[in-house]
Scaffold this motif. Structure first.
Motif, short mmCIF file in Angstrom:
data_model
loop_
_atom_site.label_atom_id
_atom_site.label_comp_id
_atom_site.label_asym_id
_atom_site.label_seq_id
_atom_site.Cartn_x
_atom_site.Cartn_y
_atom_site.Cartn_z
N ALA A 587 0.86 -1.25 0.16
CA ALA A 587 0.04 -0.05 -0.09
C ALA A 587 0.97 1.20 -0.12
CB ALA A 587 -0.90 -0.05 1.23
N THR A 588 0.55 2.21 -0.90
CA THR A 588 1.30 3.48 -0.85
C THR A 588 1.00 4.25 0.16
OG1 THR A 588 -0.36 4.46 -2.11
CG2 THR A 588 1.28 3.28 -3.25
N GLU A 589 1.94 5.46 0.31
CA GLU A 589 1.75 6.33 1.63
C GLU A 589 0.38 7.12 1.29
OE1 GLU A 589 3.09 8.46 5.00
OE2 GLU A 589 3.61 6.49 3.90
N ASP A 590 -0.03 7.34 -0.13
CA ASP A 590 -1.01 8.19 -0.40
C ASP A 590 -2.44 7.33 0.19
OD1 ASP A 590 -0.13 10.35 -1.07
OD2 ASP A 590 -0.42 10.14 -3.21
N GLU A 591 -2.47 6.13 -0.04
CA GLU A 591 -3.38 5.02 0.30
C GLU A 591 -3.89 5.22 1.77
OE1 GLU A 591 -4.21 1.68 -3.01
OE2 GLU A 591 -2.33 1.57 -1.82
N LEU A 592 -2.77 5.00 2.40
CA LEU A 592 -2.56 4.81 4.05
C LEU A 592 -3.21 6.22 4.62
CD1 LEU A 592 0.82 3.17 4.48
CD2 LEU A 592 -1.27 1.96 4.72
N LEU A 593 -2.79 7.35 4.08
CA LEU A 593 -3.14 8.60 4.59
C LEU A 593 -4.48 8.89 4.37
CD1 LEU A 593 0.25 10.99 4.14
CD2 LEU A 593 -0.85 9.74 6.25
N LYS A 594 -5.17 8.30 3.03
CA LYS A 594 -6.54 8.53 2.84
C LYS A 594 -7.37 7.79 3.92
CE LYS A 594 -6.20 9.12 -2.24
NZ LYS A 594 -6.04 8.42 -3.62
N ILE A 595 -7.10 6.48 4.38
CA ILE A 595 -7.34 5.99 5.37
C ILE A 595 -7.56 6.53 6.46
CG2 ILE A 595 -7.38 3.73 6.92
CD1 ILE A 595 -6.45 2.28 4.20
N VAL A 596 -6.45 7.18 7.04
CA VAL A 596 -6.19 8.09 8.23
C VAL A 596 -7.34 9.39 8.25
CG1 VAL A 596 -4.62 9.76 9.59
CG2 VAL A 596 -3.71 7.65 8.81
N GLY A 597 -7.37 9.92 6.83
CA GLY A 597 -8.30 11.09 6.77
C GLY A 597 -9.67 10.56 6.61
#
Length: 1071
Positions: A587-597
């Motif tokens: 999983a990319t950093e963007d995908e992980l941060l979208k989940i956090v968002g």
């Protein structure tokens, strides 16, 4: 003032000095315009060296502005060089004369040669001529022995920097090193000669002085004694007067020195890896419990109980008010009768006036009675809930063993009750550990794709958001969003409508209103058709501009208030990000941060922006509401921020908003940074300063306030899922459940006399009694109070307490030294006095805060017996590798130092907790007052309905006493569908492990219950009866509101939430 030719000459001279050419320097010095006197061409090199040195000195002086040598300075340097030349010749003469005298062995001439070179001839003592000669002769002889070959050059160093060379044969001299320069090494040089006669002179003077002292020893001693006495007395009196004159300053200095010493000691205690015993001894008094400690602990316990009770009461009132909202809404739509609303109103008023509080007086009966059997049961329940509270794995497993509808209710009641709604640091720490464990378990077992967290409705995420938006987190949301949301609501001129069709219709209505004639424009248009009108485009662009401006304000408020986010929410965001990354490493950093968002913005903040009145973001009066325009404005802002947080551009049906896509991309990058920084938080152990010994250091035992119904429910669930939660038969949970036996009924739990057996309303009474809240003081099954310690940790705690008692009264630099040194009678007496004082303080402590019997017995032991017991315990602890004698038991001293630090932090946090609890209680009281105002508003509304009904003299009979069913209040019949039919309607999307052609063999019965909006769903899978699932229309609407499109029933049936709501409305409400 220098003449112009002179200035030119200065320039030439300085230029020559800088070039380092001695001949050129000489030529410039001889210039007539320079007027430099006494220039000797033979000293050209020395002039260059002296002038260059003078100029360097001037350059290094930052205060001198001019950096060139002027004529007077040049003349001074030339004169200095000439003096060096004369001095060099004088020393050469001395060296030649003395050395030739020594070679020719003419002692009679030595005196005249020495006097000729000394400025003060009195320094040369004629009587010592022979001694001078002998000493110099020996020195020359000694020097000559080491010389094999030598030349004829003498070398003299002037001012430790200029070298002068002289040839004794050719009489040639030079200020530069000559070619083939061989020194005359066997000769004594000038400094050596001077040193000999000066040293001899000093020795002679010393010997004479010494003889004088010897001859007058007795007198000298008397003089010295008298002088020292007078000097000492004078100094003492002077010092004493100085102290008197500066008494205040001295006291301050002494105080500062002591404070610095104490600060250094405390830094050692806190910062040193192995603090010494001498430092620990100075701070062990901090572990003593004072009356203030007891009072503050009692006040914290009282406030905590009030807060928890108020939270539970407010939650129940909120649920009842929401239900009343629904009932009034259904009444307006003729879905239920007025009698149902009045019945619920009666229940509300009972809770409002506190009739249920009378039941709390039964606390002296049942489980809290003093019979031995019931006391043992109480202790077992206390141990059970302590185990569940401190071992999150049990509850984490239990949550996922239950059906979703049961687990949600269990979480909302029992779990938050078990942790006292995180009303203090310890319970917040433990609740976070549960959230972390449960979230990791859910991701591990139930998440198949990264996007499942976003598209689904994870149980733990829902629980975390619910908790942080509840009593503890509401204030945070209010601080975060209230100012900017209020600004949007107060702006009456603000209109944001980004729907082209609605904008078009509003424009047409405006035209007709202004002209009073029917518009020739079509009423029904598509989005594309609406956008063809310039007026619609202009209004849309104005709305988009307003939307961007207002969204920017909300975004800035969110970004700038990152530190206001609850620590627990940020920590769970961090756990979520790490757990997803661990399971899906690609999983990319963007995908992980979208989940956090999705967690921080969409689930936590977004609903509060859309419905600030529903989350106490703004103050609303009873009956007040947000207008549709205001709601649309907020919804538009939330929509833009939602797209930005998930990096989703406006496309498709939102193509008309594509002009905001650049703004969305910019906002996403700000959100991305915000989400990343939000996850950057320390672990709970560091934040809350918790460890395995925390419960032992604190004065009071952990306490929870839980209802009888919740205790019985938890007991039942644990037994039902015992094998899955604790598969190991030796597990402590299994031992406690075995001790408790079968699940008690409410009546047996409360004991005899709680309910009258002849009471006709016995069932109703028991139902009310089950809501009674009791306090449980949680303790470990293997607490150190139960006789001897059963493990290393408990033995360590007992031993620490004994060591603290010993080191108070017996000095020593190490623990082994103290234990091996017998106690004196005075030390024993001091120790006994200290223990008596402690016993008096302990006797004043509340019952739940008193020490265990075994600790009281240990405290009463004499000092020497305590030391023997410590030695036995240390040997045992060394066998279990808790301590080591090799480092003189430093490990246990480190633990004592840690306890001291934790106790100080605990006291500090307790004061902060008192203030926080009082603040929370005030906020809860305000909320309760609002709910009471809302109840009064509903009362007024229902009375108005009754008055209207009486005036109309309706034929319909409504029985207000509740003794019969009103006509027309028939219960809806069950609705039956096959899975194939539901699949055809689009309600059912699929069934795990079942082909579509088998759907006809699966049936669903949907039954409306007595509770409005609650439905039971029963199913048969291939003829097998499945367990009942309960649907709550409010839960479904909440899921629809949160954008959850798909949910699971029976853990295998996937249904479309929107179509399921439509089906229920159509079949049961005729919508």
């Amino acid at each position: 003032m220098h003449s112009l030719p002179g200035i030119v000459a200065v320039g030439y001279i300085n230029e020559a000095i800088d070039e380092g050419n001695a001949l050129k320097t000489l030529d410039t010095l001889l210039l007539p315009t320079a007027k430099i006197k006494d220039v000797d061409p033979d000293c050209a090199q020395h002039y260059q060296d002296v002038l260059y040195h003078a100029k360097m000195q001037k350059l290094m002086d930052s205060e001198i502005v001019s950096k060139v040598l002027w004529l007077d300075e040049i003349q001074h340097a030339v004169d200095e060089a000439n003096m060096d030349k004369d001095k060099a010749k004088q020393w050469v003469t001395l060296v030649i004369d003395v050395n030739q005298c020594l070679e020719k062995e003419k002692p009679c001439d030595i005196l005249s040669h020495l006097k000729s070179s000394v400025s003060n001839t009195n320094d040369i003592i004629p009587e010592c001529a022979d001694r001078y000669y002998d000493a110099l002769a020996k020195a020359k002889e000694h020097k000559s022995k080491s010389v094999s070959t030598e030349g004829s050059w003498l070398k003299l160093t002037l001012q430790d920097k200029y070298d002068y060379y002289y040839n004794i044969d050719s009489k040639e001299s030079s200020w530069v090193t000559p070619e083939s320069c061989l020194p005359k090494e066997s000769w004594l040089m000038a400094k050596e000669i001077e040193a000999f006669w000066k040293g001899h002179k000093q020795r002679e003077a010393y010997m004479r002085r010494r003889q004088t002292f010897i001859d007058n020893t007795e007198n000298i001693v008397k003089i010295q004694s008298w002088f020292r006495m007078v000097t000492a007395r004078r100094n003492y009196l002077s010092r004493l007067q100085y102290f008197r004159d500066h008494k205040n300053e001295i006291v301050k200095i002494q105080s500062l020195v002591r404070a610095n010493k104490a600060r250094d000691d405390y830094k050692t205690l806190v910062g040193s890896e192995n603090p010494p015993l001498t430092v620990i001894r100075k701070f062990v008094h901090l572990l003593d419990q004072s009356n203030l400690d007891f009072q503050e602990e009692l006040e914290v316990a009282r406030l905590r109980e009030e807060v928890v009770t108020k939270i539970r009461g407010n939650q129940q009132l909120e649920k009842d008010l929401n239900l009343m909202d629904l009932k009034i809404g259904l009444l307006v739509k003729n879905r239920i009768t007025l009698e149902d609303v009045i019945s619920h109103r009666t229940k509300l008023n009972k809770k409002k006036h506190g009739e249920m509080q009378i039941l709390n007086n039964t606390d002296s009966q049942g489980i809290k009675s003093l019979s031995k059997e019931r006391r043992k049961t109480l202790e077992t329940y206390q141990q059970l809930f302590y185990l569940l509270q401190t071992n999150p794995l049990y509850l984490a497993k239990l949550i996922f063993q239950m059906p979703q509808n049961k687990s949600t209710k269990f979480m909302d009641t029992v779990i938050f009750t078990l942790y006292n709604y995180a009303s203090n640091q310890r319970e917040e720490y433990l609740l976070l550990k549960l959230f972390k464990t449960a979230l990791e378990e859910e991701i591990k077992s139930k998440v198949d794709q990264v996007q499942d967290i976003v598209t689904g409705n994870p149980t733990v995420i829902k629980m975390v958001v619910s908790f942080n938006r509840g009593a503890r987190g509401q204030n945070t949301l209010r601080q975060l969003l209230a100012p900017v949301v209020k600004e949007i609501l107060d702006d009456k001129s603000l209109t944001i409508n980004t729907n082209p069709v609605e904008v078009y219709k509003a424009w047409v209505n405006q035209l007709e209103t202004q002209t009073g004639e029917a518009s020739k424009l079509p009423y029904d248009v598509t989005t594309e058709q609406a956008l063809t009108y310039p007026e619609v485009k202009n209004k849309l662009e104005a709305s988009i501009e307003n939307l961007r401006r207002v969204t920017d304000k909300v975004l800035k408020s969110i970004i700038s208030s990152r530190d206001l986010l609850p620590y627990g929410l940020r920590y769970i965001a961090k756990v979520l990000k790490n757990s997803i990354h661990e399971k899906f490493p690609d999983a990319t950093e963007d995908e992980l941060l979208k989940i956090v968002g999705n967690l921080l913005y969409y689930r936590y903040m977004n609903p509060a922006i859309v419905a600030p009145d529903g989350f106490d973001i703004i103050d609303m009066t009873a009956g007040g509401q947000i207008t549709s325009d205001q709601r649309r404005n907020l919804g538009s802002v939330a929509k833009v921020l939602q797209h930005a947080a998930s990096n989703k551009l406006f496309e498709g049906e939102n193509e008309h908003l594509s002009s905001m896509n650049n703004y969305l991309s910019e906002t996403y990058h700000e959100f991305r940074k915000y989400f990343k920084e939000a996850c950057n938080v320390p672990e709970p152990e560091e934040t809350f300063n918790m460890d395995k010994y925390t419960d032992v250091v604190t004065v009071s035992k952990p306490v929870i306030y839980i209802s009888v119904e919740e205790i019985i429910s938890t007991h039942s669930l644990l037994l039902e899922h015992q094998d899955a939660i604790a598969p190991d038969k030796q597990d402590l949970l299994n031992e406690l459940l075995e001790l408790l036996g079968e699940v008690p009924s409410v009546e047996s739990f409360l004991g005899e006399g709680a309910v009258d057996p002849n009471d006709p309303n016995k069932a109703n009474t028991l139902s009310q009694l089950s809501k009674i809240e009791i306090s449980l003081y949680l303790t470990s099954k293997y607490n150190i109070g139960d006789g001897e310690a059963v493990d290393g940790q408990s033995l360590m705690i007992k031993t620490k307490k004994l060591i603290i008692d010993v080191i108070r009264n017996q000095p020593g630099n190490t623990l082994t030294e103290i234990l091996e040194t017998p106690a004196t009678t005075k030390e024993e007496a001091d120790h006994a006095r200290d223990m008596e004082s402690r016993a008096i303080i302990d006797s004043q402590a509340p019952e739940e805060m008193k020490h265990s019997q075994s600790m009281i017995e240990d405290a009463q032991l004499p000092l020497q017996q305590k030391k023997r017991k410590i030695q036995r315990n240390l040997r045992t602890l060394e066998q279990t590798r808790h301590v080591s004698s090799k480092n003189k038991y430093q490990d246990i001293l480190n633990e004592i130092a840690k306890d001291i630090r934790n106790q100080r932090i605990h006291r500090k946090l307790r004061k902060a907790e008192l203030a926080k609890l009082q603040q929370t209680l005030n906020a809860l009281n305000e909320k309760a007052a609002f709910y009471e105002e809302q109840i009064n508003y509903y009362d007024t509304y229902i009375k108005t309905c009754l008055d209207n009904l009486k005036r109309r003299n309706s034929r319909r009979s409504i029985k207000l006493d509740g003794k019969g069913e009103p006509k027309g209040a028939k219960r809806a019949k069950p609705v039956r569908y096959t899975a194939a039919k539901l699949h055809e309607k689009g309600v059912l999307l699929g069934i795990d492990d079942l082909q579509t052609n088998q759907f006809k063999n699966v049936t669903f019965d949907i039954i409306s219950t007595e509770d409005v909006g609650i439905f039971d769903v029963r199913s048969k899978f291939l003829g097998v009866e499945m367990e009942k699932v309960q649907l709550n229309i409010q839960d479904l609407l909440q899921m629809q509101y949160e954008g959850v499109a798909v949910m699971k029933m029976f853990d295998k049936v996937k249904v479309n939430v929107n179509l399921l709501i439509y089906l229920l409305n159509k079949k049961f409400y005729g919508k």
